[in-house]
Design a protein around this motif. Structure first.
Motif, PDB file in Angstrom:
ATOM      1  N   GLN A 134       0.846  -1.302   0.039  1.00 46.38           N
ATOM      2  CA  GLN A 134      -0.049   0.146   0.018  1.00 46.38           C
ATOM      3  C   GLN A 134       0.940   1.490  -0.027  1.00 46.38           C
ATOM      4  O   GLN A 134       0.350   2.267  -0.458  1.00 46.38           O
ATOM      5  CB  GLN A 134      -0.922  -0.036   1.161  1.00 46.38           C
ATOM      6  CG  GLN A 134      -1.917  -0.994   1.234  1.00 46.38           C
ATOM      7  CD  GLN A 134      -1.480  -2.563   1.696  1.00 46.38           C
ATOM      8  OE1 GLN A 134      -0.247  -2.532   2.136  1.00 46.38           O
ATOM      9  NE2 GLN A 134      -1.982  -3.791   1.271  1.00 46.38           N
ATOM     10  N   LYS A 324       3.335   8.908  -4.156  1.00 49.18           N
ATOM     11  CA  LYS A 324       1.967   8.930  -3.253  1.00 49.18           C
ATOM     12  C   LYS A 324       0.917   8.872  -4.343  1.00 49.18           C
ATOM     13  O   LYS A 324      -0.167   8.406  -3.850  1.00 49.18           O
ATOM     14  CB  LYS A 324       2.066  10.321  -2.561  1.00 49.18           C
ATOM     15  CG  LYS A 324       2.928  10.087  -1.224  1.00 49.18           C
ATOM     16  CD  LYS A 324       2.928  11.528  -0.496  1.00 49.18           C
ATOM     17  CE  LYS A 324       4.047  11.305   0.576  1.00 49.18           C
ATOM     18  NZ  LYS A 324       3.946  12.562   1.506  1.00 49.18           N
ATOM     19  N   ASP A 327       0.139   5.574  -5.157  1.00 48.97           N
ATOM     20  CA  ASP A 327      -0.600   4.736  -4.328  1.00 48.97           C
ATOM     21  C   ASP A 327      -2.167   5.029  -4.230  1.00 48.97           C
ATOM     22  O   ASP A 327      -2.642   3.801  -3.855  1.00 48.97           O
ATOM     23  CB  ASP A 327       0.038   5.241  -2.785  1.00 48.97           C
ATOM     24  CG  ASP A 327       1.501   4.392  -2.539  1.00 48.97           C
ATOM     25  OD1 ASP A 327       1.797   3.479  -3.345  1.00 48.97           O
ATOM     26  OD2 ASP A 327       2.232   5.053  -1.668  1.00 48.97           O
ATOM     27  N   LYS A 328      -2.543   6.147  -4.585  1.00 51.26           N
ATOM     28  CA  LYS A 328      -4.019   6.287  -4.302  1.00 51.26           C
ATOM     29  C   LYS A 328      -4.767   5.885  -5.816  1.00 51.26           C
ATOM     30  O   LYS A 328      -5.724   5.298  -5.779  1.00 51.26           O
ATOM     31  CB  LYS A 328      -4.108   7.618  -4.130  1.00 51.26           C
ATOM     32  CG  LYS A 328      -3.938   8.032  -2.760  1.00 51.26           C
ATOM     33  CD  LYS A 328      -3.986   9.747  -2.610  1.00 51.26           C
ATOM     34  CE  LYS A 328      -3.593   9.943  -1.103  1.00 51.26           C
ATOM     35  NZ  LYS A 328      -3.886  11.359  -0.997  1.00 51.26           N
TER      36      LYS A 328
END
Length: 470
Positions: A134, A324, A327-328
């Motif tokens: 994650q 980041k 990751d989303k």
């Protein structure tokens, strides 16, 4: 492979911080002497062909050590391997600081390169092992920032330091910083690992060394004037044959030094190509832009270095953010958008001429670096996440080796195009400034074509991402 118990007891943030910091230091070394080559030629009384070995030898040694480190990672504990690599880097830096001759400096750079060639795979493999899926994009973003920001910052920092000090100061400054990294590594890298301890294959090591070394030397020699092209071509052919034999041997071994079968994972293959195109772009522009600024716009070396600084700083800030976002959102949308962001300003830069303003170049290059920031890390993460965990050392070694090849191919191929176009313009009675601008324009347009291929590949990767749910 890390045990579950060891992972839960780790201070993951400290480990990542130490490794990323060390990765930045090692890659920073790669380009730190680029702006000092002219003065080194005069001081050491050597030709342009000889002084180029300061850069070429570094690239060759890094490319040779990366695949060998895939074997070492499975044979020795992380902490021991890290300390050996950083110690080699430290010894090389001390020797470089004290160098008074070309031979001594070259040997020192080879030692530094050996440390760098080990550190990068150690950093990426360990980070992948201790990070949850994650958070993998964010952390890989930090690793990518170290790998790209280090070489990009090298010439800029060196340009500033050389305004007041000799080139020796570049290495004296690094000595205490490397010592701090060694101390931090000895404190925090307490990672328990289960080692596979594969059987060492000396023939593979020899073929790998000759293959990658000869190939990069040959590619680097393309754009260097004064080289004996017959010798360069011969070394290149020997390197290419050695690489073919190396690949065949890896496919026949039960325990290969570098598992070429990793390429059977399509997402890994495409993702690795995307990483290569991104690295090719950033390294090539970092070389060609200063040449354009000095040759076509008649700016000083210091100004040329300063023009790169804003984009370099923004790249270091954006790359972790790209991780980041990955990751989303994942790479399905992010990668095509990132390559589009690179392609548009790069195409506009290809229309540059002697009247182009420095401000417009700064802005366009910043946008290019933003695109690199949101493609490099997600490309790496997408590629490596498609592999089984036991393939991580091999996947990382392959990817990092090909990054070095991309940097060598990019800088040599496009500078070769730039030089050929410049000579053609001069033969057509163009002024030196106009010829320099024409060369830059032609080479940047050719580079835009490669980025367009990257954009198409990123769209093709969407299908694999959907199937694998990466």
């Amino acid at each position: 492979m890390e045990t579950k118990k060891s992972i839960t007891n780790l201070n993951v943030k400290s480990i990542i911080a130490v490794l990323v910091f060390s990765g930045f230091i090692s890659t920073f070394n790669e380009t730190i002497l680029n702006v000092a080559l002219s003065s080194l030629m005069v001081e050491m009384n050597v030709t342009a062909g000889k002084i180029q070995w300061i850069i070429t030898a570094y690239m060759i040694v890094v490319a040779v050590l990366v695949p060998v480190t895939a074997f070492l990672i499975q044979t020795f504990k992380t902490k021991k391997l890290f300390l050996v690599a950083m110690t080699i880097l430290l010894v090389g830096t001390i020797c470089a600081a004290c160098s008074g001759s070309f031979v001594m400096l070259l040997i020192s750079r080879i030692l530094q390169a050996a440390g760098t060639g080990m550190i990068i795979p150690i950093m990426m493999n360990t980070v992948l092992a201790v990070t949850s899926p994650q958070n993998r994009g964010s952390v890989m973003g930090l690793c990518s920032a170290a790998i790209t920001l280090g070489p990009a910052a090298g010439p800029t920092v060196a340009g500033i330091v050389l305004q007041s000090f000799t080139w020796h100061a570049l290495f004296y400054i690094l000595i205490p910083i490397i010592i701090v990294a060694v101390i931090l590594g000895s404190i925090y890298l307490n990672i328990e690992t289960q080692l596979a301890k594969p059987k060492i294959d000396f023939i593979s090591i020899i073929l790998s060394t000759i293959g990658f070394g000869g190939f990069i030397y040959g590619i680097s020699g393309i754009s260097e004037q004064g080289k004996n092209l017959k010798i360069v071509a011969l070394i290149f052919i020997i390197g290419l044959i050695s690489l073919i034999l190396f690949v065949k041997r890896q496919l026949s071994l039960k325990e290969p030094m570098l598992d070429i079968r990793t390429f059977k994972y399509r997402a890994f293959s495409i993702g690795t190509l995307l990483v290569m195109i991104s690295m090719m772009t950033v390294f090539t522009m970092a070389v060609m832009l200063p040449m354009f600024l000095q040759g076509a716009l008649k700016k000083s070396t210091f100004i040329a270095a300063m023009v790169l600084l804003p984009a370099t700083l923004i790249s270091g800030f954006i790359t972790p953010i790209g991780g980041k976002i990955y990751d989303k959102l994942g790479g399905k949308t992010l990668l095509p958008v990132g390559f589009a962001i690179i392609l548009v300003p790069l195409f506009i830069l290809s229309r540059s001429n002697v009247h182009t303003s420095v401000i417009s170049i700064i802005i366009l290059f910043i946008i290019v670096e933003i695109g690199i920031g949101v493609t490099l890390s997600p490309s790496q993460t997408t590629a490596l996440s498609s592999l089984p965990k036991e393939c991580y050392p091999h996947g990382i070694a392959i990817m990092n080796t090909l990054q070095q090849l991309a940097a060598a191919i990019g800088s040599s191929l496009f500078i070769g195009i730039m030089s050929a176009s410049q000579l053609k313009a001069l033969s057509n009675q163009a002024t030196a400034q106009v010829a320099s601008a024409t060369g830059f324009s032609t080479a940047t347009l050719a580079l835009s074509g490669f980025v367009l291929i990257g954009f198409c590949l990123s769209i093709a990767l969407r299908e694999n991402i959907n199937k694998a749910k990466i």
